[in-house]
Design a protein around this motif. Structure first.
Motif, short mmCIF file in Angstrom:
data_model
loop_
_atom_site.label_atom_id
_atom_site.label_comp_id
_atom_site.label_asym_id
_atom_site.label_seq_id
_atom_site.Cartn_x
_atom_site.Cartn_y
_atom_site.Cartn_z
N VAL A 171 0.37 1.38 -7.01
CA VAL A 171 0.20 0.98 -5.72
C VAL A 171 1.16 -0.26 -5.40
N ASN B 298 0.87 -0.98 -0.10
CA ASN B 298 0.01 0.05 -0.06
C ASN B 298 0.72 1.32 -0.06
N SER C 55 5.12 7.27 1.42
CA SER C 55 3.86 6.64 2.32
C SER C 55 4.04 7.71 3.65
N ASN D 94 1.74 -4.02 -4.01
CA ASN D 94 0.74 -4.95 -3.49
C ASN D 94 1.05 -5.56 -2.07
N SER D 95 0.45 -6.52 -1.85
CA SER D 95 0.72 -7.28 -0.28
C SER D 95 2.24 -7.87 -0.35
N THR E 79 2.49 4.25 -2.52
CA THR E 79 2.21 5.02 -3.70
C THR E 79 3.80 4.76 -4.64
#
Length: 520
Positions: free
Chosen positions: A346, A331, A371, A348-349, A333
């Motif tokens: 963005v 999460n 972030s 991902n996990s 940018t």
């Protein structure tokens, strides 16, 4: 007050311009003090009774009466008798004067009566006695916040016109326990001030009593003051956000101002909202110390910076974003700016984002990760433009040579009969069988076999294991000959032993786990 000033001015003018004469000679009036020895104390008002007699053969009007004497120590007044005094008649009246703080003793004063150009005087004595009086005071606030010093000022002021002999003392008591006490025999000169300043260094929470007492000239006096030292129920929060460390101190009513906060050895005071902010541009562990009404609290803020690791793959840029310890950060940018424009994505996990080169163009591309929980990270990658297709002399575009044979759509196969099987059919069947086996093998790999992926970036070694979709992984063990000094994993047990890395874990079907090692 105005009247007294005017009277004093009149007396002064009379003293300067009109000398007093005695009742002897050709005076037409006579003044007599009815009490020529009057006792008094400092601060008192003396009333002087007198009598004025008309010695002439004409009526006297508007007789002015005043007192003269020492220039200091007395406050004089003036009086005008407007009652007509007939020949041979007398008028009795009084005039007052104030005795100031003069030493004890006998003071000679003169009463003057004036009518026109005629004067008459009479002498009298004011006997000033000894006045034994004084005042006590204790100066201290009512409430103090714990952690601050308390200043107490004690005073004894002499109001006597002589020396005061006696004793003086004080006590400071907290919750019934005597903290400080003093008693001594002493003396005070007229108007002298005895003063004692006591500083209590950051006294404990509780209720305090201050007692100041004295006994001078047989007069005992006592003054008592109380104060409270209290501690507020303060709460706080410390966090990093948007490039700054924030501290907020509050209680049940809201933010608390003027609280001392130290960040990275820089001291601040909370504002009216109970807040302090401190900009940071370097990652690290920052020490934050708060003085909460004398309760010292220390906490730490771990500020991490995003690490951007781009990699060109299949016409795109794959960006891996990690924190300062190498853990993937989701999460986040990712902003990629190139010659043509900017692309946003963005992570991902797994902390992965993909940059579209059709939006950025080729060449030098700046990639930033942002972030509010981390310091921003940045990297620059250069992507070469792929070669263009070649054009023939006839103007037609020729595709790059292919390694596979093109399919001839005009080829016709003879009809198949039941008597014979063409030899080509054997090949077609074999191809179909091989294709089926390949598809089955691929499906087996995807659904029944675990997938292991490993990668090395700078000083970090990453390993990902994904369980098959059809079955769990139980007691799965991975061993790698990796020279590492530190290892951590999201699941299972990872350790370093005998120069190699060993990872043992259990996963549910389709579940993923990550391992990160710091290379030595």
């Amino acid at each position: 007050m105005r009247f007294k000033l005017c009277a004093l001015l009149m007396v002064t003018l009379l003293l300067v311009h009109m000398p007093a004469v005695s009742s002897e000679g050709s005076s037409l009036l006579s003044v007599t003090v009815l009490n020529d020895n009057i006792p008094a104390l400092p601060g008192s008002t003396v009333v002087v009774p007198f009598s004025i007699t008309n010695l002439g053969n004409e009526t006297i009007n508007n007789v002015t009466v005043y007192v003269t004497g020492p220039a200091q120590g007395f406050q004089y007044s003036v009086k005008v008798i407007r009652t007509p005094i007939e020949p041979g008649k007398s008028v009795n009246d009084t005039i007052s004067l104030n005795v100031l703080n003069v030493p004890p003793g006998k003071y000679n004063l003169t009463l003057v009566a004036r009518a026109g150009n005629f004067y008459s005087t009479a002498k009298f004595v004011v006997s000033v006695g000894v006045l034994s009086d004084y005042s006590l005071s204790v100066e201290v606030g009512g409430r103090y916040i714990y952690g601050n010093d308390v200043v107490i000022t004690l005073k004894a002021i002499s109001k006597s016109n002589g020396v005061l002999l006696g004793s003086l003392g004080y006590e400071i008591v907290r919750e019934g326990v005597i903290l400080k006490s003093y008693e001594n025999s002493t003396y005070l000169n007229p108007g002298e001030v005895w003063e004692k300043v006591i500083v209590l260094k950051k006294p404990d929470v509780g209720n305090y009593t201050v007692v100041l007492w004295a006994n001078f000239g047989g007069k005992y006096k006592r003054v008592v003051k109380t104060f409270e030292v209290y501690q507020r129920k303060l709460q706080y929060e410390v966090y990093f956000r948007d490039g700054a460390i924030y501290v907020r101190v509050f209680n049940s009513t809201g933010g608390v101002p003027d609280i001392a906060v130290s960040i990275d050895n820089v001291t601040f005071k909370t504002d009216v909202d109970g807040e302090v902010s401190y900009l940071v541009n370097e990652p690290g562990v920052y020490r934050v110390t708060l003085n909460l009404d004398g309760r010292i609290v220390t906490t730490f803020v771990d500020v991490k910076k995003l690490i951007v690791s781009p990699r060109v793959l299949n016409g795109s840029i794959v960006v891996r974003v990690m924190d300062s310890t190498g853990v993937p950060v989701p999460n986040v940018t990712v902003v990629a700016s190139g010659p043509l424009g900017t692309d946003y994505s963005v992570t991902n996990s797994s902390g992965i984002a993909v940059v579209n080169l059709n939006k950025t163009g080729y060449g030098s591309i700046v990639i930033k990760a942002e972030s509010d929980r981390y310091l921003p990270g940045e990297a620059v990658v250069t992507v070469s433009k792929p070669p263009f297709p070649t054009t023939s002399s006839s103007g037609q575009t020729q595709a790059p040579p292919s390694t596979s044979s093109p399919l001839n759509t005009t080829t016709q196969f003879p009809p198949r009969t039941s008597e014979a099987t063409p030899s080509g059919s054997t090949h077609v069947g074999l191809i179909l069988i091989l294709a089926g086996l390949l598809l089955a093998g691929t499906s087996y790999l995807a659904f029944a076999v675990p997938i292991v992926h490993e990668e090395t970036l700078d000083r970090y070694y990453f390993l990902k294991v994904r369980a098959p979709r059809l079955r769990p992984l139980k007691n799965y063990r991975v061993e790698r000959a990796v020279n590492a000094v530190e290892v951590r994993a999201t699941k299972g047990n990872a350790k370093l032993e005998n120069g190699k890395l060993v990872w043992e874990l259990d996963l549910e079907p389709g579940e993923e786990a990550y391992l990160q090692a710091v290379l030595g």
